[in-house]
Design a protein around this motif. Sequence first.
Motif, PDB file in Angstrom:
ATOM      1  N   ARG A  83      63.896   4.961  84.672  1.00  0.00           N
ATOM      2  CA  ARG A  83      63.815   6.408  84.849  1.00  0.00           C
ATOM      3  C   ARG A  83      64.167   6.790  86.286  1.00  0.00           C
ATOM      4  O   ARG A  83      64.266   5.952  87.175  1.00  0.00           O
ATOM      5  N   LYS A  84      64.280   8.055  86.487  1.00  0.00           N
ATOM      6  CA  LYS A  84      64.716   8.587  87.776  1.00  0.00           C
ATOM      7  C   LYS A  84      63.767   8.215  88.912  1.00  0.00           C
ATOM      8  O   LYS A  84      64.200   7.832  89.996  1.00  0.00           O
ATOM      9  N   LEU A  85      62.483   8.302  88.678  1.00  0.00           N
ATOM     10  CA  LEU A  85      61.501   8.056  89.729  1.00  0.00           C
ATOM     11  C   LEU A  85      60.855   6.675  89.631  1.00  0.00           C
ATOM     12  O   LEU A  85      59.844   6.407  90.283  1.00  0.00           O
ATOM     13  N   ALA A  86      61.418   5.798  88.829  1.00  0.00           N
ATOM     14  CA  ALA A  86      60.873   4.442  88.701  1.00  0.00           C
ATOM     15  C   ALA A  86      61.175   3.653  89.974  1.00  0.00           C
ATOM     16  O   ALA A  86      62.150   3.914  90.668  1.00  0.00           O
TER      17      ALA A  86
END
Length: 128
Positions: free
Chosen positions: A83-86
């Motif tokens: 994901r984007k903020l992983a």
Amino acid sequence: MEAMIPADIGIPSARTLFVIYNDEDLRLDLHLLEERRELALIRENSYKCQLQKYYDSKVKICKFHVGDFVFRNNEALGQEHSRKLAPTWEEPYRVKEVLGKGAYKFEKLYGIEIPRTLNTSQLKKCYI
């Protein structure tokens, strides 16, 4: 080369003389073809050596030793896209064995060995 009818070949003219000289030039070019290929191969190898020397001058050498702690890149496993903020880097691992040419075997901090090997490009030094 142009196609000529047999009647034109028997009559000496500028056109037929040109064809005869052109045939001699083509035979000479065929003899020199192998030499040209060799020269092209030498130039190509020289160019590749220059490129490799330039590339190697820009590369930072990063070596790890047995017992060093490293982070592993999450994208190194090639699984699902994160994901984007992983997080980009995964938990610290300890280098268990150096296999050569930038390949390493790892274990987790509590002793479980990781079955796969990773390359230096997928690792980052961890300062614990």
